[in-house]
Design a protein around this motif. Structure first.
Motif, mmCIF file in Angstrom:
data_model
loop_
_atom_site.group_PDB
_atom_site.id
_atom_site.type_symbol
_atom_site.label_atom_id
_atom_site.label_comp_id
_atom_site.label_asym_id
_atom_site.label_seq_id
_atom_site.Cartn_x
_atom_site.Cartn_y
_atom_site.Cartn_z
ATOM 1 N N TYR A 36 1.277 -1.036 -0.059
ATOM 2 C CA TYR A 36 -0.578 0.289 0.072
ATOM 3 C C TYR A 36 0.735 1.156 -0.110
ATOM 4 N N LEU A 37 2.158 1.023 0.694
ATOM 5 C CA LEU A 37 3.229 1.955 0.940
ATOM 6 C C LEU A 37 3.386 2.507 -0.255
ATOM 7 N N THR A 38 4.013 1.602 -1.677
ATOM 8 C CA THR A 38 4.693 1.739 -2.963
ATOM 9 C C THR A 38 3.353 2.295 -3.026
ATOM 10 N N GLY A 39 2.420 1.950 -2.989
ATOM 11 C CA GLY A 39 1.109 2.518 -4.397
ATOM 12 C C GLY A 39 0.908 3.928 -3.903
ATOM 13 N N VAL A 40 1.014 4.604 -2.499
ATOM 14 C CA VAL A 40 0.932 4.979 -2.245
ATOM 15 C C VAL A 40 2.021 6.512 -2.872
ATOM 16 N N LEU A 41 3.016 6.441 -2.497
ATOM 17 C CA LEU A 41 4.231 7.062 -3.057
ATOM 18 C C LEU A 41 3.748 7.746 -4.511
ATOM 19 N N SER A 42 4.043 5.778 -5.032
ATOM 20 C CA SER A 42 3.811 6.349 -6.561
ATOM 21 C C SER A 42 3.257 6.970 -7.029
ATOM 22 N N ILE A 43 1.969 7.933 -6.791
ATOM 23 C CA ILE A 43 1.420 8.698 -7.356
ATOM 24 C C ILE A 43 2.435 10.232 -6.910
ATOM 25 N N PRO A 44 2.886 10.583 -6.178
ATOM 26 C CA PRO A 44 3.668 12.422 -5.860
ATOM 27 C C PRO A 44 5.007 11.749 -7.578
ATOM 28 N N VAL A 45 5.818 10.745 -7.312
ATOM 29 C CA VAL A 45 6.625 10.731 -8.121
ATOM 30 C C VAL A 45 6.399 10.520 -9.345
ATOM 31 N N LEU A 46 4.870 10.333 -9.664
ATOM 32 C CA LEU A 46 4.543 10.094 -10.882
ATOM 33 C C LEU A 46 3.956 11.387 -12.038
ATOM 34 N N ILE A 47 3.982 11.923 -10.580
ATOM 35 C CA ILE A 47 2.854 13.597 -10.843
ATOM 36 C C ILE A 47 4.431 14.006 -11.191
ATOM 37 N N VAL A 48 5.563 14.094 -10.402
ATOM 38 C CA VAL A 48 6.206 15.349 -10.212
ATOM 39 C C VAL A 48 7.358 14.996 -11.230
ATOM 40 N N SER A 49 7.321 13.098 -11.457
ATOM 41 C CA SER A 49 8.266 13.071 -12.803
ATOM 42 C C SER A 49 7.911 13.783 -14.120
ATOM 43 N N GLY A 50 6.695 13.309 -14.623
ATOM 44 C CA GLY A 50 6.020 13.865 -15.055
ATOM 45 C C GLY A 50 5.836 15.704 -15.614
ATOM 46 N N LEU A 51 5.424 16.159 -14.411
ATOM 47 C CA LEU A 51 5.588 17.721 -14.367
ATOM 48 C C LEU A 51 7.257 17.825 -15.075
ATOM 49 N N TYR A 52 7.871 17.163 -14.115
ATOM 50 C CA TYR A 52 9.818 17.855 -14.615
ATOM 51 C C TYR A 52 9.774 16.967 -16.403
ATOM 52 N N LEU A 53 9.279 16.147 -16.850
ATOM 53 C CA LEU A 53 9.536 15.860 -18.110
ATOM 54 C C LEU A 53 8.534 16.979 -18.811
ATOM 55 N N LEU A 54 7.416 17.193 -18.897
ATOM 56 C CA LEU A 54 6.415 18.073 -19.482
ATOM 57 C C LEU A 54 7.287 19.796 -19.150
ATOM 58 N N ARG A 55 7.351 19.581 -18.148
ATOM 59 C CA ARG A 55 8.545 21.940 -18.045
ATOM 60 C C ARG A 55 9.693 21.738 -18.771
ATOM 61 N N ASP A 56 10.135 20.147 -18.712
ATOM 62 C CA ASP A 56 11.985 20.420 -19.186
ATOM 63 C C ASP A 56 11.812 21.110 -21.222
ATOM 64 N N THR A 57 10.743 19.575 -21.544
ATOM 65 C CA THR A 57 10.593 19.573 -23.298
ATOM 66 C C THR A 57 9.872 21.381 -23.746
ATOM 67 N N GLY A 58 9.016 21.842 -22.651
ATOM 68 C CA GLY A 58 8.638 23.166 -23.313
ATOM 69 C C GLY A 58 9.306 24.531 -23.076
ATOM 70 N N ALA A 59 10.846 23.440 -22.778
ATOM 71 C CA ALA A 59 11.967 25.224 -22.474
ATOM 72 C C ALA A 59 12.606 24.744 -23.242
ATOM 73 N N VAL A 60 12.452 24.696 -24.362
ATOM 74 C CA VAL A 60 13.490 24.716 -25.992
ATOM 75 C C VAL A 60 13.770 26.612 -25.977
ATOM 76 N N GLN A 61 15.114 26.969 -25.826
ATOM 77 C CA GLN A 61 15.674 28.025 -25.827
ATOM 78 C C GLN A 61 16.177 27.937 -27.241
#
Length: 66
Positions: A36-61
């Motif tokens: 259960y703890l692994t499942g609960v921990l995976s939610i914020p990890v997936l959100i933060v990692s996904g947002l990092y990837l989305l933010r990184d792709t939009g920041a083209v210099q």
């Protein structure tokens, strides 16, 4: 390097979550607190990692060459 880490976290947690939910549907399988703890921990990890990837792709210099 950070992008590779974010991808590895997404793939790793998705695999663990898939195996966890696959085990839930087995007859007689008991779910532990650690699962259960692994499942609960995976939610914020997936959100933060996904947002990092989305933010990184939009920041083209753009270079402004004269």
């Amino acid at each position: 390097m950070k992008k590779a880490l974010a991808i590895a976290l997404i793939v790793g947690f998705s695999l663990v979550d898939f195996l966890f939910f696959h085990d839930i549907f087995k007859a007689g399988e008991e779910v532990t607190v650690a699962q259960y703890l692994t499942g609960v921990l995976s939610i914020p990890v997936l959100i933060v990692s996904g947002l990092y990837l989305l933010r990184d792709t939009g920041a083209v210099q753009h270079s402004s060459a004269p």
